[in-house]
Design a protein around this motif. Sequence first.
Motif, mmCIF file in Angstrom:
data_model
loop_
_atom_site.group_PDB
_atom_site.id
_atom_site.type_symbol
_atom_site.label_atom_id
_atom_site.label_comp_id
_atom_site.label_asym_id
_atom_site.label_seq_id
_atom_site.Cartn_x
_atom_site.Cartn_y
_atom_site.Cartn_z
ATOM 1 N N TYR A 1 72.159 -93.099 1.954
ATOM 2 C CA TYR A 1 73.494 -93.472 2.401
ATOM 3 C C TYR A 1 74.263 -94.142 1.271
ATOM 4 O O TYR A 1 73.703 -94.787 0.391
ATOM 5 C CB TYR A 1 73.419 -94.421 3.606
ATOM 6 N N ASN B 1 77.603 -93.901 -4.333
ATOM 7 C CA ASN B 1 76.961 -92.918 -3.466
ATOM 8 C C ASN B 1 75.452 -93.157 -3.435
ATOM 9 O O ASN B 1 74.932 -94.092 -4.060
ATOM 10 C CB ASN B 1 77.301 -91.495 -3.902
ATOM 11 N N ASP C 1 76.286 -96.797 4.704
ATOM 12 C CA ASP C 1 76.457 -95.642 5.593
ATOM 13 C C ASP C 1 77.928 -95.309 5.780
ATOM 14 O O ASP C 1 78.529 -95.606 6.820
ATOM 15 C CB ASP C 1 75.768 -95.895 6.928
ATOM 16 N N ALA C 2 78.504 -94.710 4.752
ATOM 17 C CA ALA C 2 79.928 -94.389 4.772
ATOM 18 C C ALA C 2 80.267 -93.421 5.906
ATOM 19 O O ALA C 2 79.615 -92.388 6.081
ATOM 20 C CB ALA C 2 80.347 -93.779 3.439
ATOM 21 N N THR C 3 81.287 -93.767 6.657
ATOM 22 C CA THR C 3 81.814 -92.885 7.695
ATOM 23 C C THR C 3 83.010 -92.105 7.164
ATOM 24 O O THR C 3 83.354 -91.048 7.699
ATOM 25 C CB THR C 3 82.218 -93.686 8.935
ATOM 26 N N ASN C 4 83.635 -92.644 6.113
ATOM 27 C CA ASN C 4 84.758 -91.970 5.466
ATOM 28 C C ASN C 4 84.775 -92.460 4.027
ATOM 29 O O ASN C 4 85.411 -93.453 3.717
ATOM 30 C CB ASN C 4 86.063 -92.278 6.191
ATOM 31 N N TRP C 5 84.028 -91.779 3.165
ATOM 32 C CA TRP C 5 83.918 -92.178 1.749
ATOM 33 C C TRP C 5 85.290 -92.264 1.101
ATOM 34 O O TRP C 5 86.117 -91.376 1.283
ATOM 35 C CB TRP C 5 83.033 -91.169 1.017
ATOM 36 N N THR D 1 85.845 -95.705 1.604
ATOM 37 C CA THR D 1 86.362 -96.988 2.084
ATOM 38 C C THR D 1 86.005 -97.355 3.515
ATOM 39 O O THR D 1 86.354 -98.443 3.960
ATOM 40 C CB THR D 1 87.895 -97.024 1.948
ATOM 41 N N ASP D 2 85.336 -96.502 4.236
ATOM 42 C CA ASP D 2 84.957 -96.821 5.613
ATOM 43 C C ASP D 2 83.451 -96.705 5.769
ATOM 44 O O ASP D 2 82.867 -95.679 5.417
ATOM 45 C CB ASP D 2 85.651 -95.871 6.597
#
Length: 119
Positions: free
Chosen positions: A31, A51, A98-102, A104-105
């Motif tokens: 993640y 990343n 654990d990015a939900t929207n790389w 920034t989220d």
Amino acid sequence: VQLQASGGGLVQAGGSLRLSCAASGGTRRNYAMGWFRQAPGKEREFVAAINWNGGNTYYADSVKGRFTISRDNAKRTLYLQMSSLKPEDTAVYYCAADATNWPTDFGSWGQGTLVTVSS
């Protein structure tokens, strides 16, 4: 995944500090992770992201060239090396995973560690 940030403290302007964020639990290892900060009276803002294998990093313009994000997957630890610190860097710093929207989220958050930069 659970996150535990550490390394905050008081430093003079122009100084350096390294933050760490230890991850535990969870079953996934691949993640992305990131650092955010929240200054008194302000909203939380993005600082840097990396990343899963460290091959891709992203920085806020305000810290580019002064901060370096890195990770050691064997130790499950995220780092933020901060140099040339300024009083405006004073904030509570949070690590995330654990990015939900790389870039920034993120879905998982740790508690913060306070960084205070004196002038």
